[in-house]
Design a protein around this motif. Structure first.
Motif, mmCIF file in Angstrom:
data_model
loop_
_atom_site.group_PDB
_atom_site.id
_atom_site.type_symbol
_atom_site.label_atom_id
_atom_site.label_comp_id
_atom_site.label_asym_id
_atom_site.label_seq_id
_atom_site.Cartn_x
_atom_site.Cartn_y
_atom_site.Cartn_z
ATOM 1 N N LYS A 14 41.255 45.543 111.143
ATOM 2 C CA LYS A 14 41.301 44.490 110.112
ATOM 3 C C LYS A 14 42.014 44.964 108.856
ATOM 4 O O LYS A 14 42.837 44.252 108.295
ATOM 5 N N THR A 15 41.667 46.163 108.408
ATOM 6 C CA THR A 15 42.249 46.649 107.154
ATOM 7 C C THR A 15 43.740 46.896 107.308
ATOM 8 O O THR A 15 44.537 46.565 106.413
ATOM 9 N N THR A 16 44.164 47.452 108.441
ATOM 10 C CA THR A 16 45.591 47.669 108.683
ATOM 11 C C THR A 16 46.346 46.348 108.671
ATOM 12 O O THR A 16 47.405 46.216 108.029
ATOM 13 N N VAL A 17 45.812 45.355 109.366
ATOM 14 C CA VAL A 17 46.452 44.039 109.401
ATOM 15 C C VAL A 17 46.503 43.411 108.016
ATOM 16 O O VAL A 17 47.530 42.886 107.581
ATOM 17 N N THR A 18 45.391 43.499 107.285
ATOM 18 C CA THR A 18 45.343 42.920 105.938
ATOM 19 C C THR A 18 46.342 43.600 105.012
ATOM 20 O O THR A 18 47.093 42.923 104.281
ATOM 21 N N LEU A 19 46.378 44.921 105.025
ATOM 22 C CA LEU A 19 47.301 45.643 104.150
ATOM 23 C C LEU A 19 48.757 45.379 104.529
ATOM 24 O O LEU A 19 49.630 45.293 103.656
ATOM 25 N N ALA A 20 49.044 45.249 105.831
ATOM 26 C CA ALA A 20 50.402 44.925 106.256
ATOM 27 C C ALA A 20 50.812 43.543 105.743
ATOM 28 O O ALA A 20 51.947 43.344 105.282
ATOM 29 N N LEU A 21 49.893 42.581 105.808
ATOM 30 C CA LEU A 21 50.158 41.249 105.256
ATOM 31 C C LEU A 21 50.430 41.316 103.761
ATOM 32 O O LEU A 21 51.426 40.773 103.254
ATOM 33 N N LEU A 22 49.519 41.972 103.035
ATOM 34 C CA LEU A 22 49.651 42.051 101.581
ATOM 35 C C LEU A 22 50.928 42.772 101.176
ATOM 36 O O LEU A 22 51.651 42.329 100.269
ATOM 37 N N ASP A 40 31.740 46.257 100.040
ATOM 38 C CA ASP A 40 32.647 47.408 100.102
ATOM 39 C C ASP A 40 33.388 47.628 98.780
ATOM 40 O O ASP A 40 33.843 46.679 98.140
ATOM 41 N N TYR A 41 33.514 48.907 98.385
ATOM 42 C CA TYR A 41 34.321 49.274 97.218
ATOM 43 C C TYR A 41 35.696 49.804 97.602
ATOM 44 O O TYR A 41 36.664 49.628 96.859
ATOM 45 N N ILE A 42 35.805 50.492 98.730
ATOM 46 C CA ILE A 42 37.016 51.266 99.017
ATOM 47 C C ILE A 42 38.152 50.388 99.526
ATOM 48 O O ILE A 42 39.289 50.500 99.047
ATOM 49 N N ASP A 43 37.895 49.495 100.479
ATOM 50 C CA ASP A 43 38.959 48.598 100.934
ATOM 51 C C ASP A 43 39.580 47.825 99.771
ATOM 52 O O ASP A 43 40.809 47.694 99.701
ATOM 53 N N HIS A 49 45.837 48.331 95.037
ATOM 54 C CA HIS A 49 47.011 49.211 94.951
ATOM 55 C C HIS A 49 48.264 48.476 95.421
ATOM 56 O O HIS A 49 49.349 48.671 94.870
ATOM 57 N N VAL A 50 48.116 47.629 96.424
ATOM 58 C CA VAL A 50 49.256 46.897 96.970
ATOM 59 C C VAL A 50 49.633 45.711 96.088
ATOM 60 O O VAL A 50 50.806 45.499 95.773
ATOM 61 N N THR A 51 48.658 44.918 95.660
ATOM 62 C CA THR A 51 48.933 43.648 94.989
ATOM 63 C C THR A 51 49.021 43.752 93.470
ATOM 64 O O THR A 51 49.500 42.827 92.817
ATOM 65 N N ASN A 52 48.512 44.856 92.912
ATOM 66 C CA ASN A 52 48.378 44.995 91.457
ATOM 67 C C ASN A 52 47.461 43.933 90.860
ATOM 68 O O ASN A 52 47.561 43.587 89.678
ATOM 69 N N ARG A 53 46.569 43.407 91.679
ATOM 70 C CA ARG A 53 45.544 42.479 91.228
ATOM 71 C C ARG A 53 44.196 42.971 91.729
ATOM 72 O O ARG A 53 44.095 43.439 92.859
ATOM 73 N N ALA A 54 43.188 42.864 90.906
ATOM 74 C CA ALA A 54 41.861 43.293 91.329
ATOM 75 C C ALA A 54 41.383 42.442 92.497
ATOM 76 O O ALA A 54 41.415 41.213 92.437
ATOM 77 N N CYS A 55 40.968 43.100 93.559
ATOM 78 C CA CYS A 55 40.377 42.405 94.702
ATOM 79 C C CYS A 55 38.961 41.961 94.327
ATOM 80 O O CYS A 55 38.245 42.666 93.621
ATOM 81 N N LEU A 203 36.988 55.279 104.315
ATOM 82 C CA LEU A 203 38.322 55.712 103.922
ATOM 83 C C LEU A 203 38.283 56.554 102.656
ATOM 84 O O LEU A 203 37.428 56.364 101.787
ATOM 85 N N VAL A 204 39.219 57.476 102.550
ATOM 86 C CA VAL A 204 39.377 58.244 101.321
ATOM 87 C C VAL A 204 39.964 57.312 100.262
ATOM 88 O O VAL A 204 40.947 56.611 100.522
ATOM 89 N N PRO A 205 39.367 57.241 99.055
ATOM 90 C CA PRO A 205 39.859 56.316 98.029
ATOM 91 C C PRO A 205 41.315 56.562 97.646
ATOM 92 O O PRO A 205 41.855 57.663 97.800
ATOM 93 N N THR A 206 41.930 55.527 97.122
ATOM 94 C CA THR A 206 43.363 55.554 96.818
ATOM 95 C C THR A 206 43.742 56.641 95.829
ATOM 96 O O THR A 206 44.825 57.224 95.939
ATOM 97 N N ALA A 207 42.877 56.923 94.851
ATOM 98 C CA ALA A 207 43.217 57.906 93.809
ATOM 99 C C ALA A 207 43.418 59.303 94.356
ATOM 100 O O ALA A 207 44.030 60.155 93.702
ATOM 101 N N GLU A 208 42.935 59.568 95.566
ATOM 102 C CA GLU A 208 43.040 60.897 96.157
ATOM 103 C C GLU A 208 44.193 61.048 97.132
ATOM 104 O O GLU A 208 44.420 62.139 97.664
ATOM 105 N N LEU A 209 44.934 59.979 97.384
ATOM 106 C CA LEU A 209 45.972 60.003 98.418
ATOM 107 C C LEU A 209 47.359 60.096 97.783
ATOM 108 O O LEU A 209 47.881 59.118 97.238
ATOM 109 N N ARG A 210 47.956 61.254 97.853
ATOM 110 C CA ARG A 210 49.250 61.475 97.221
ATOM 111 C C ARG A 210 50.378 60.729 97.933
ATOM 112 O O ARG A 210 51.384 60.368 97.319
ATOM 113 N N GLN A 211 50.252 60.537 99.241
ATOM 114 C CA GLN A 211 51.314 59.902 100.021
ATOM 115 C C GLN A 211 51.042 58.416 100.269
ATOM 116 O O GLN A 211 51.617 57.825 101.184
#
Length: 467
Positions: A14-22, A40-43, A49-55, A203-211
């Motif tokens: 679900k998350t992969t599909v959602t992020l690909a859409l966004l 959930d907080y992490i998704d 990070h993708v939309t620049n809008r708070a989910c 998932l590891v939160p976005t702030a920790e993922l350099r790539q």
């Protein structure tokens, strides 16, 4: 209109599909608002990070059915498109509860309260069903048929076939689905170059993922090519919805500066909570006990969200000046909220997964010990005493999600807790210091309980008048 991205079970993508859409929509310079079903907080961090809008979280347990409808109506109209990511499997809820029950107001029996299906019914949205095809071919039709026919109130707009292995595999899947006349809205092949690491709480939160940006670009490439955009775009288009009036918030009569702890160690916050604080007159000042030596100047309150202090325990321990500053402020009476990870930081020490102990702030006479057992679930909590946020006898609803435990219990706990979906008692919970510290493992969403941030801000104002 918008759609809900649902799974036939957890882990189907679900998350992969959602992020690909966004990511694909945002690459086209389309404005899109995302939502996440559940606590959930992490998704939502990845969405933002993708939309620049708070989910925005849609959770009728933490808030109410009415709040879910108002939240979706209010925020979906601010963008051209809207996407909702579901939780677990489509019909996986919290058990036998009353649909229409807004914290005690019973209406009708439901076995999927707070599920993705529940939200789809509340918002009258079609569902895009993600199916993991990695270990099936012809059986995909039985799965799709079952989900399509199980609840006549749920409209399945189409399916996304994930983890398709080959052209031959895809041909078998398509042939099987033909008789259902169910649109195939996307096909994702097995992906080896798109991975998001995880650990003990997901998932590891976005702030920790350099790539992360590179991963999002690959997801956008995937989204550009794997979806039937001609069919999807009309479904995603936002449409005007009736918005009932929001509760009247008092006009702020004096500003209050509140230190919000936000960094790699502490980043679990509901955006609605932060919005409410600002609407009630708070100036939010962000800071980090990982890197900042002192508290921000002239703050009158502190808010420690959850997160992963155990992962950064050594760095937190080594920042002695920050620990001392927090301790001094609390002992002087500064109103402080500390949820889950924040509670752990206020303890005497944290013992990590490697059995190494690290000193923390030390205002709570207990230690946090990491372990293998996961504590997870919605909670009903009845206040046993007046505290920073609620009065004695008040019932609140929250969510726990952690792998730590405290080595001792408070002599005067804040709450008597039980599971939300049963009468099973979960024991006493929560630490407080007179009236200025609220420390609990239970995460709260304040959307339906505006009196909580009002009480906190009032205590901050009272504190400021004393200094």
């Amino acid at each position: 209109m918008s759609v809900i991205i649902a799974g036939e079970r957890s882990g189907v993508g679900k998350t992969t599909v959602t992020l690909a859409l966004l990511a694909s929509l945002c690459r086209r310079d389309r404005s899109v608002q995302s939502f996440k079903v559940g606590p959930d907080y992490i998704d939502p961090m990845f969405h933002q990070h993708v939309t620049n809008r708070a989910c925005r979280n849609l959770d009728p347990v933490l808030t109410s059915e009415t709040y879910v409808q108002q939240c979706f109506a209010r925020h979906s109209q601010l963008s051209e498109y809207a996407v909702v990511e579901g939780v677990m499997g489509l019909f996986d809820g919290i058990g036998h509860r009353e649909s229409g029950m807004e914290h005690g107001k019973e209406k009708r029996k439901s076995t999927d309260f707070a599920s993705t299906a529940h939200i789809a019914r509340l918002l009258d949205l079609p569902v895009v069903l993600v199916i993991d095809c990695s270990r099936l071919s012809g059986s995909v039709a039985a799965i799709a048929h079952g989900y399509k026919s199980f609840d006549p109130q749920i409209k399945i707009a189409g399916v996304v076939l994930n983890r398709v292995g080959s052209d031959r595999h895809l041909s078998l899947l398509k042939d099987s689905l033909k008789s259902l006349q169910l649109p195939i809205l996307g096909v994702l092949r097995r992906q080896d170059n798109i991975t998001i690491p995880d650990r003990h709480l997901g998932l590891v939160p976005t702030a920790e993922l350099r790539q992360l940006d590179a991963v999002i670009n690959r997801l956008a490439d995937l989204g550009d090519t794997c979806f039937d955009w001609q069919s999807l775009l009309p479904l995603l288009k936002s449409k005007p919805l009736p918005i009932s009036s929001s509760p009247h918030l008092p006009t702020p009569y004096s500003p209050v500066r509140i230190a919000i702890v936000r960094d790699r160690a502490f980043n679990f916050y509901y955006q609605d909570n932060l919005d409410l604080l600002q609407q009630l007159g708070a100036e939010l000042v962000y800071w980090s006990p990982l890197v900042d030596a002192e508290l921000p100047k002239d703050v009158q309150g502190m808010y420690f969200g959850g997160g992963f202090p155990e992962v950064f325990a050594q760095q937190l321990a080594e920042n002695i000046t920050a620990r001392n500053a927090v301790k001094t402020a609390i002992l002087k009476g500064m109103p402080t909220i500390a949820e889950c990870g924040g509670l752990m930081y206020l303890c005497e020490q944290i013992t990590d997964f490697e059995a190494k102990s690290w000193p923390m702030v030390g205002v709570l006479p207990t230690s946090a010990l990491m372990g293998g057992r996961l504590t997870l679930g919605y909670r009903r909590a009845v206040a046993l005493q007046d505290n920073l946020l609620v009065k004695a006898g008040k019932t609140i609803y929250g969510h726990e999600f952690h792998r730590s435990r405290l080595t001792s219990t408070p002599n005067q706990p804040l709450f008597d807790t039980s599971r939300y979906d049963s009468e099973e008692n979960m024991g006493y919970e929560g630490w407080g210091l007179p009236m200025n510290v609220y420390a609990s493992y239970v995460h709260l969403h304040w959307g339906e309980s505006v009196e909580i941030p009002q009480q906190f801000i009032q205590q901050c104002r009272s504190y400021s008048s004393l200094i």
